[in-house]
Design a protein around this motif. Structure first.
Motif, short mmCIF file in Angstrom:
data_model
loop_
_atom_site.label_atom_id
_atom_site.label_comp_id
_atom_site.label_asym_id
_atom_site.label_seq_id
_atom_site.Cartn_x
_atom_site.Cartn_y
_atom_site.Cartn_z
N ILE A 43 -20.55 30.00 90.59
CA ILE A 43 -20.03 31.32 90.10
C ILE A 43 -21.16 32.33 89.72
CG2 ILE A 43 -19.04 32.25 87.76
CD1 ILE A 43 -17.62 29.69 87.38
N GLU A 44 -22.48 31.64 89.59
CA GLU A 44 -23.52 32.46 89.07
C GLU A 44 -23.98 33.05 90.62
OE1 GLU A 44 -25.40 29.80 85.58
OE2 GLU A 44 -26.74 30.10 87.39
N ARG A 45 -23.97 32.03 91.76
CA ARG A 45 -24.20 32.38 93.04
C ARG A 45 -23.47 33.41 93.73
NH1 ARG A 45 -27.76 29.95 96.60
NH2 ARG A 45 -28.71 29.60 94.49
N ARG A 46 -21.98 33.32 93.40
CA ARG A 46 -21.23 34.30 93.97
C ARG A 46 -21.35 35.57 93.36
NH1 ARG A 46 -15.43 30.74 94.00
NH2 ARG A 46 -15.74 29.65 95.56
N ALA A 47 -21.76 35.51 91.94
CA ALA A 47 -21.89 36.83 91.14
C ALA A 47 -23.15 37.63 91.95
CB ALA A 47 -22.19 36.42 89.84
N SER A 48 -24.07 36.87 92.17
CA SER A 48 -25.25 37.40 92.32
C SER A 48 -25.32 37.98 94.01
CB SER A 48 -26.71 36.66 92.57
OG SER A 48 -26.44 35.34 93.00
N ILE A 49 -24.59 37.51 94.84
CA ILE A 49 -24.25 37.91 96.34
C ILE A 49 -23.31 38.97 96.04
CG2 ILE A 49 -22.63 37.16 98.38
CD1 ILE A 49 -23.65 34.49 98.02
N ALA A 50 -22.19 38.96 95.27
CA ALA A 50 -21.30 40.15 95.04
C ALA A 50 -22.08 41.36 94.50
CB ALA A 50 -20.43 39.98 94.05
N HIS A 51 -23.08 41.10 93.69
CA HIS A 51 -23.85 42.18 93.20
C HIS A 51 -24.81 42.84 94.10
CE1 HIS A 51 -26.18 44.28 90.20
NE2 HIS A 51 -27.56 44.06 91.00
N VAL A 52 -25.41 41.98 94.95
CA VAL A 52 -26.32 42.61 96.29
C VAL A 52 -25.38 43.15 97.23
CG1 VAL A 52 -27.18 41.74 98.23
CG2 VAL A 52 -27.99 40.86 96.28
N ARG A 53 -24.25 43.03 97.54
CA ARG A 53 -23.25 43.85 98.32
C ARG A 53 -22.75 44.97 97.51
NH1 ARG A 53 -20.62 38.79 101.20
NH2 ARG A 53 -22.12 37.99 102.66
N GLY A 54 -22.75 45.13 96.46
CA GLY A 54 -21.95 46.04 95.40
C GLY A 54 -20.69 46.01 95.26
N ARG A 55 -20.12 44.63 95.27
CA ARG A 55 -18.87 44.53 95.02
C ARG A 55 -18.72 43.74 93.64
NH1 ARG A 55 -17.43 40.77 98.95
NH2 ARG A 55 -18.19 41.60 100.89
N GLN A 56 -17.47 43.44 93.26
CA GLN A 56 -17.15 42.95 91.94
C GLN A 56 -16.54 41.49 92.10
OE1 GLN A 56 -17.68 44.47 88.75
NE2 GLN A 56 -17.45 42.33 87.83
N GLU A 57 -17.32 40.46 91.52
CA GLU A 57 -16.63 39.19 91.81
C GLU A 57 -15.36 39.07 90.80
OE1 GLU A 57 -16.15 35.87 93.01
OE2 GLU A 57 -16.96 36.59 94.84
N GLN A 58 -14.40 38.34 91.02
CA GLN A 58 -13.15 38.16 89.90
C GLN A 58 -13.65 37.60 88.60
OE1 GLN A 58 -10.46 35.75 92.16
NE2 GLN A 58 -10.60 34.41 90.46
N ASP A 59 -13.56 37.89 87.39
CA ASP A 59 -14.51 37.43 86.31
C ASP A 59 -13.86 36.19 85.77
OD1 ASP A 59 -13.51 40.29 84.46
OD2 ASP A 59 -12.32 38.76 85.24
N ARG A 60 -12.43 35.79 86.06
CA ARG A 60 -11.86 34.75 85.60
C ARG A 60 -11.99 33.52 86.79
NH1 ARG A 60 -11.55 34.34 81.11
NH2 ARG A 60 -11.61 32.20 81.30
N ASP A 61 -12.60 32.31 86.44
CA ASP A 61 -12.62 31.47 87.41
C ASP A 61 -11.70 30.39 87.08
OD1 ASP A 61 -13.86 30.08 89.84
OD2 ASP A 61 -14.21 28.47 88.40
N HIS A 62 -10.41 30.14 87.80
CA HIS A 62 -9.41 29.28 87.31
C HIS A 62 -9.75 27.90 87.47
CE1 HIS A 62 -6.78 32.57 87.06
NE2 HIS A 62 -7.01 33.02 88.02
N VAL A 63 -10.77 27.60 88.36
CA VAL A 63 -11.16 26.08 88.47
C VAL A 63 -11.91 25.85 87.14
CG1 VAL A 63 -12.81 24.55 89.61
CG2 VAL A 63 -11.31 26.08 90.95
N MET A 64 -12.71 26.79 86.66
CA MET A 64 -13.51 26.40 85.48
C MET A 64 -12.37 26.28 84.24
SD MET A 64 -16.55 25.81 84.85
CE MET A 64 -18.06 26.46 84.34
N ASP A 65 -11.40 27.20 84.31
CA ASP A 65 -10.42 27.16 83.07
C ASP A 65 -9.71 25.97 83.12
OD1 ASP A 65 -11.11 29.85 82.64
OD2 ASP A 65 -9.45 30.70 83.42
N ARG A 66 -9.54 25.30 84.29
CA ARG A 66 -8.74 24.05 84.23
C ARG A 66 -9.71 22.86 83.81
NH1 ARG A 66 -4.29 23.42 83.14
NH2 ARG A 66 -5.02 21.38 83.41
N LEU A 67 -10.75 22.83 84.37
CA LEU A 67 -11.88 21.95 83.83
C LEU A 67 -11.92 21.95 82.39
CD1 LEU A 67 -14.50 22.17 86.48
CD2 LEU A 67 -12.87 20.46 86.22
#
Ligand SMILES: Nc1ncnc2c1ncn2[C@@H]1O[C@H](COP(=O)(O)OP(=O)(O)O)[C@@H](O)[C@H]1O
Ligand SMILES: [Mg+2]
Lengths: 291, 86
Positions: free
Chosen positions: A168-192
């Motif tokens: 999730i952290e890595r996705r967020a930083s990649i999204a940040h570099v590309r100026g995009r927004q990662e979705q903020d809820r991660d359903h896998v994490m919620d299920r876990l």
């Protein structure tokens, strides 16, 4: 909220777990609200009680409810539920290729154990702490796997959640570099997280909260199996609370590996063991120590 | 005219490189195959099925990556085999 007072009846098939569970539940129901749940796929609690039982609790007498969930049906539902979600959520997947997947998954190792845990967990969560929950456990093999599964799954969930956090952290930083927004809820994490909460409750119950009662007959095989169950309980960091020697004569020698446990000897009642009067007699003896 | 032996050597070297890459992919697949077959026997940990089943419905993206990898493996092999044949 604290779980209800919980007693597990454990032992080899045929030693009298169902008989003891119902007898004890009847006896305890004079002073508390009691629920007796059978997790034994052999389904004989209903036969013994003389009432057809299923997933929903049925009142057997004032203060006593009973149920006997069908573990196979529960496994089936769990598998089908997951496959339906996959079908709905995997946009690029050929829906046809999922045909028959539920059949396979339903019989995957662990599903039946998890179904038993789900059924148990519902009562542990919903019953108030002043209630009593008596659990007629499955035969040894399934019981052992059922007792061990929450701790094992929890370790895995911790590990997966840790890796997930990094993803999730890595996705967020990649999204940040590309100026995009990662979705903020991660359903896998919620299920876990949800699975973790349910399993932690059961882990705590198995290891700290419940009384594990080992039921044996005065024969070496059932005693050996009880010894094995005790080993598993010890590995979980707990121990058996009591040994019930059902159909014992009272003159038996102490059982190997179990001799230090406090024990209750129940008489052999022959063909009348299933009658209400006999159940009450066994129940009084059990409740003396386990009440 | 290119000497016959030089041509042979060149083909042998190209073949060697191609098979080298192939062998790498093959080793990867053999490794994966072995892991699948004996992993649980030698204690390679797999999460309990109910844990996997619970999160799998939400792993479309990861499963997509996994499938693409598997497809990619085939593509790489196909490309290499194609080159060798040409
Ligand atoms: N104390 C007893 N005296 C006589 N028969 C008994 C006694 N306890 C159990 N039984 C009989 O033994 C059989 C197995 O008992 P059950 O409770 O179904 O075992 P389990 O649930 O461990 O498989 C049943 O027919 C039951 O009536
Ligand atoms: Mg039974």
């Amino acid at each position: 909220m604290s779980p209800p007072r919980t007693l597990f009846m454990l032992g080899k098939g045929g030693v009298g777990k169902t008989t003891c569970a119902l007898a004890l539940a009847r006896a305890l129901s004079s002073t508390a609200r009691v629920t007796v749940v059978s997790l034994d796929p052999a389904h004989n609690l209903g036969d013994l009680a003389g009432v057809p039982l299923g997933r929903a609790p049925v009142t057997l007498m004032p203060g006593l409810e009973a149920c006997e969930p069908d573990l196979e049906a529960l496994s089936r539902e769990r598998a089908e539920g997951a496959v339906d979600l996959i079908r709905a959520g995997y946009r690029h997947l050929d829906a046809l290729s999922l045909g028959g997947l539920a059949d396979l998954v339903q019989h995957a190792p662990g599903l039946e154990e998890q179904s038993a845990l789900d059924a148990l967990g519902a009562f542990v969560r919903d019953l108030p702490p002043e209630d009593v929950l008596v659990v007629d456990m499955p035969p040894t093999g399934l019981s052992v796997r059922m007792l061990a599964l929450p701790a094992l799954s929890l370790r895995w969930i911790e590990c997966l959640a840790g890796l997930r956090r990094r993803i999730i952290e890595r996705r967020a930083s990649i999204a940040h570099v590309r100026g995009r927004q990662e979705q903020d809820r991660d359903h896998v994490m919620d299920r876990l997280g949800a699975e973790r909460d349910g399993l932690a409750l059961l882990c705590d119950l198995f290891e700290n909260g419940a009384a594990h009662v080992l039921v044996v007959n005065p024969d070496p095989l059932s005693i050996a199996e009880a010894g094995r169950l005790r080993e598993v309980l010890r590995r979980l960091g707990t121990d058996a609370a009591r040994l019930v020697i059902n159909r014992g004569s009272g003159t038996h020698e102490p059982a190997g590996g179990l001799a230090d446990l406090p024990s209750t000897v129940l008489p052999d009642l022959g063909g009348s063991a299933r009658e209400p009067g006999s159940l009450d007699k066994l129940g009084r003896l059990l409740a003396e120590e386990l009440g | 005219m290119v000497p016959r032996s030089l041509l042979d050597d060149l083909v042998a070297i190209l073949r060697g490189e191609a098979t080298g890459a192939l062998e790498l992919e093959l080793a990867e697949m053999e490794n994966l195959f072995a892991i699948l077959v004996v992993g649980s026997l030698v204690g390679l940990p797999f999460p309990p099925a109910p844990v996997g089943l619970s999160i799998l419905p939400h792993m479309e993206r990861e499963v997509g990556v996994m499938l693409a990898r598997a497809d990619g493996l085939d593509d790489i092999l196909a490309t290499l085999i194609g080159r060798l044949k040409a």
